[in-house]
Design an enzyme around this catalytic site. Structure first.
Site, mmCIF file in Angstrom:
data_model
loop_
_atom_site.group_PDB
_atom_site.id
_atom_site.type_symbol
_atom_site.label_atom_id
_atom_site.label_comp_id
_atom_site.label_asym_id
_atom_site.label_seq_id
_atom_site.Cartn_x
_atom_site.Cartn_y
_atom_site.Cartn_z
ATOM 1 N N PRO A 191 0.850 -1.207 0.000
ATOM 2 C CG PRO A 191 -0.098 -1.135 2.135
ATOM 3 C CD PRO A 191 0.776 -1.968 1.252
ATOM 4 C CG ASP A 248 4.901 -1.414 2.410
ATOM 5 O OD1 ASP A 248 3.752 -1.285 2.891
ATOM 6 O OD2 ASP A 248 5.379 -2.508 2.057
ATOM 7 C CG HIS A 249 0.392 3.730 5.234
ATOM 8 N ND1 HIS A 249 0.961 3.984 6.462
ATOM 9 C CD2 HIS A 249 -0.628 4.614 5.112
ATOM 10 C CE1 HIS A 249 0.301 4.950 7.064
ATOM 11 N NE2 HIS A 249 -0.666 5.358 6.267
ATOM 12 N NE ARG A 250 2.791 -4.180 3.053
ATOM 13 C CZ ARG A 250 3.294 -5.135 2.288
ATOM 14 N NH1 ARG A 250 2.737 -6.336 2.280
ATOM 15 N NH2 ARG A 250 4.337 -4.915 1.515
ATOM 16 C CB ILE A 260 6.873 3.960 6.617
ATOM 17 C CG1 ILE A 260 8.232 3.241 6.618
ATOM 18 C CG2 ILE A 260 7.064 5.455 6.810
ATOM 19 C CD1 ILE A 260 8.991 3.364 5.339
#
Ligand code: CAO
Length: 439
Positions: free
Chosen positions: A233, A411-413, A415
């Site tokens: 994501p 990567d929002h998983r 950061i």
């Protein structure tokens, strides 16, 4: 036990029709209404159902035969006293259906979106014709195959038919299911991300065109970019860095760089600044384990850079950037870029990257959203610097400053947004005063 004949029933206004599928074998136990064979005229296809239960003793037809009303299909063993059985309940199997009804499955099933190029039509298809949408073209399957596919939850529009006129056969459905089961879970048809097939458009109807095969690099990088785009994501944080002083310094050092055989580019400073930011925010220098349970934090700093070549995009990696000075980095950048354009990069030149920089500054643009080079967790996009009026609160005046646009995708998983903004602010601070890189 009695041996009985099964004959072709009244099939409407057809003199003779082709047998396109035989759905039973000798020895099979059949029930009333089980499909025995599929026949097809030039307009329609239909299944011939069993009129009563029994065991197939002998098959009297094969694929390719021509049959008409009264033709002998099979001999079955039954306990009934009836000698000749006519499959007179065929009407049940013959359905007049419109295209729109054919591409919408039973209500209990999730309805796949029909590809956009196919518009539902009010014109009914001929009796028994089953039209399915495959890659934007109409293809066919008999009622029994549609029933079989429905039982397995298979969307027939995804199945490539290998029968006559691309007809979908039972074997095609089985092979499709086998293929889907063999795929990794994320790729399988059960995945909610499984895209609908791309429509296969005949562009010649709009004008002339040429075709060009994709290069090997484009095919490989395309598959990787697609995977990275759909699995990680992405969030892209935009920021600006004031590089007025850095640019003046870079130009002043160019002669010295040339003596060491290097062209001192902005990219070399960016690499050094990124390593400083990676050391300050170590999650940016990590990878997520494939099971998504663990963060792998790296103690080395190898930085990749996107390099545009005539064959497509490659990402060579400058190793141990932390241990190198800016001129060494500039030297490595020059060497690797040359190798990339001469197609001389080795596997080792492109492996081990922790973070990537994609610089389009030499070309143009103000911002873009780079795709993360997974399993890395972030990538910095750099656009063209431009002089801009920036307000100076100390002098209370606008000053002309050279501003570099930064686009950080992460990567929002791994950061959070706050860290994304901290990272680009930190980078901006480093680039606006490169003396900080010495601290
Ligand atoms: N703003 C303004 N000018 C810039 C700049 C920036 N951000 N970055 C570079 N320039 C200038 C350079 O100063 C140089 O000018 P001079 O020739 O006058 O010195 C010119 O642009 C060309 O630079 P360069 O290409 O020689 O060097 P580089 O370090 O900027 O780039 C490389 C090297 C390999 C990154 C580049 O050649 C390249 O391939 N870029 C494309 C990368 C790409 O395709 N990314 C997209 C990937 S999809 O995510």
């Amino acid at each position: 036990m009695t041996t009985e004949q099964i004959l072709i029933p009244d099939i409407g206004n057809f003199d003779s029709v082709d047998v396109i599928d035989v759905l039973v074998n000798v020895g099979d136990s059949i029930n009333t209404d089980d499909s025995l064979i599929t026949v097809e005229s030039d307009k329609a296809s239909m299944d011939i159902p069993a009129p009563k239960p029994g065991i197939i003793k002998e098959l009297k037809i094969k694929i390719g035969d021509k049959v008409k009303e009264g033709s002998l299909v099979a001999l079955i063993e039954t306990s009934s006293a009836t000698k000749v059985v006519k499959a007179d309940n065929i009407e049940k199997e013959i359905k007049v259906e419109k295209v729109v009804e054919k591409i919408i499955p039973e209500p209990s099933r999730p309805a796949p979106e029909p590809p956009p190029t196919i518009q539902p039509t009010e014109n009914p298809l001929p009796i028994g014709e089953s039209a399915l949408v495959t890659n934007g073209k109409l293809s066919h399957a008999s009622p029994s195959i549609r029933k079989f596919a429905r039982q397995l939850g298979v969307n027939l529009s995804l199945v490539q038919g290998t029968g006559p006129k691309n007809r979908v056969l039972e074997a095609d459905v089985k092979n499709f299911v086998k293929g889907e089961l063999a795929k990794p879970r994320s790729e399988s048809m059960g995945s909610q991300f499984a895209p609908i097939p791309m429509p296969d458009i005949d562009f010649s109807q709009f004008g002339s065109f040429e075709t060009q095969p994709l290069s090997k690099i484009k095919k490989i990088s395309g598959a990787n970019l697609h995977r990275n785009w759909v699995t990680a994501p992405h969030v892209t944080q935009f920021d600006n860095a004031d590089i007025t002083d850095l640019e003046a310094f870079r130009k002043s050092m160019q002669k010295e760089a040339e003596k060491r055989g290097a062209k001192l580019t902005l990219l070399a400073f960016l690499m050094k600044a990124c390593v400083n930011a990676l050391r300050t925010y170590p999650t940016f220098n990590s990878s997520l384990s494939p099971d998504g349970e663990t963060l792998i934090l790296k103690n080395y700093y190898h930085i990749g850079f996107a390099c545009d070549t005539p064959d497509g995009l490659v990402v060579p990696v400058v190793k141990d950037v932390y241990k190198k000075d800016v001129l060494d980095i500039a030297h490595d950048l020059g060497e690797l870029s040359k190798k990339a354009r001469e197609r001389k990069l080795k596997m080792d030149d492109m492996q081990g990257g922790c973070f990537t920089i994609s610089s389009l500054g030499g070309i143009g643009g103000t911002k873009f959203t780079p795709i993360i080079n997974c399993p890395e967790v972030a990538i910095l996009g750099v656009s063209r610097s431009a002089m801009q009026p920036i307000y100076n609160p100390d002098t209370k005046a606008f000053e002309a400053r050279l501003i570099l646009p930064l686009s950080l995708s992460y990567d929002h998983r791994v950061i959070d947004g706050a860290d994304g903004a901290r990272f680009t602010s930190h980078l901006g601070a480093m680039l606006s005063d490169v003396r900080r890189l010495l601290l």
